[in-house]
Design a protein around this motif. Structure first.
Motif, PDB file in Angstrom:
ATOM      1  N   ARG A   1       0.558  -1.129   0.058  1.00 25.74           N
ATOM      2  CA  ARG A   1      -0.060   0.170   0.126  1.00 25.74           C
ATOM      3  C   ARG A   1       0.980   1.291  -0.062  1.00 25.74           C
ATOM      4  O   ARG A   1       0.320   2.345  -0.078  1.00 25.74           O
TER       5      ARG A   1
ATOM      6  N   LEU B   1      -3.609   4.922  -1.291  1.00 27.14           N
ATOM      7  CA  LEU B   1      -3.675   5.753  -0.207  1.00 27.14           C
ATOM      8  C   LEU B   1      -2.768   6.976  -0.014  1.00 27.14           C
ATOM      9  O   LEU B   1      -3.285   8.146   0.331  1.00 27.14           O
TER      10      LEU B   1
ATOM     11  N   ILE C   1      -6.453  -2.105   4.104  1.00 24.34           N
ATOM     12  CA  ILE C   1      -7.284  -1.182   3.453  1.00 24.34           C
ATOM     13  C   ILE C   1      -7.738  -1.833   2.325  1.00 24.34           C
ATOM     14  O   ILE C   1      -7.066  -2.437   1.760  1.00 24.34           O
TER      15      ILE C   1
END
Length: 292
Positions: A27, A104, A98
């Motif tokens: 991420r 992100l 997530i």
């Protein structure tokens, strides 16, 4: 591009910590810190992350070891915030990931400077009737939280005898988790939100990325988690419905009926799925990438 780092307090098997680290590396986290709250040191080599043992020396340096797990979380979140290097600190547990196709860092880059926090709404992992309940992270769907009138009716229809366990349609927390902008004065980093002077920030609530909560990573993991909770009796901040789960689990464990209990609350059949999908209260798990 905005930089973010991740902090979690964990008492979990090494493979779950490794899965958590691998996810947040993918991420784009610039730093990952896991504070391990167990009595035995971890043996694994966790590339790309800092795994800190919360031993006697750690707590002595910090001042005191808080009695409750929630206050230990707050203590390490405060430490992580004070020593953060990135633009944002994301506060989660090691069973939270997530969910969504967006970036992100890109999302955090869009937050206007006057906003100090971002909240990611919770969705909760559940199985369907075809899946092996021993498969870790094997959820087929994520159920969403919902308010009234659904929250006072649907759980009792969908999960007969267990509807009282649910808060807004979820067994775990429904408040989401958050990222807080670093470098601010007077910040109190809490479990679900950050505050100043006891007053929560006016946070941005995002729906483009969600927080996937594996309240039950697998049947065996769920059983081990509740066995540990019952043994430790650490229920200082456990809400009424979570306490009810504890009572019913304890009874089911004594009777050898915990597998049936797990099926009743974490497995959704065809009719349940159809109705929840019709109400936009469930989404499929399309991209289960929780592998190390």
């Amino acid at each position: 591009m905005a930089k973010f780092e991740v902090v979690a307090l964990a008492l979990a098997p090494e493979r779950h910590i490794a899965t958590f680290i691998a996810h947040y590396r993918r991420r784009g986290a610039d730093r990952i810190r896991v504070f391990f709250d167990g009595e035995t040191a971890l043996a694994g080599d966790f590339e790309g992350a800092e795994v800190i043992a919360c031993d006697d020396g750690f707590w002595r340096d910090l001042g005191v070891r808080p009695d409750s797990v929630e206050n230990r979380q707050r203590a390490v979140y405060d430490l992580a915030y004070r020593t953060a290097d990135a633009d944002w600190l994301l506060v989660v547990d090691v069973d939270e990931f997530i969910l969504g196709e967006g970036s992100l860092p890109d999302l955090l880059d869009t937050i206007e400077p006057g906003r100090e926090s971002v909240i990611f709404s919770t969705v909760e992992a559940v199985y369907d009737t075809r899946h092996d309940l021993s498969q870790e992270y094997g959820a087929a769907f994520f159920r969403k939280s919902y308010g009234k009138p659904f929250s006072s009716i649907l759980p009792h229809l969908f999960y007969p005898g267990c509807g009282g366990f649910f808060t807004k349609g979820l067994l775990g927390h429904d408040m989401g988790k958050h990222a807080v902008r670093t470098g601010l004065e007077g910040v109190e980093v809490d479990i679900h939100e950050s505050k100043r002077g006891g007053v929560p920030f006016q946070a941005v609530q995002t729906r483009s990325l969600l927080l996937a909560h594996y309240d039950a990573i697998s049947l065996d993991q769920w059983r081990a988690k509740w066995d540990r909770r019952l043994a430790v009796q650490d229920t200082m901040e456990m809400g009424r419905k979570r306490s009810l789960q504890s009572t019913i689990y304890s009874r089911a464990r004594r009777l050898g009926a915990e597998v049936e209990l797990f099926r009743r609350i974490y497995v959704v059949g065809g009719f349940q799925t159809f109705v929840l999908r019709s109400l936009n209260l469930i989404i499929p798990n399309k991209t289960n990438d929780l592998t190390v």
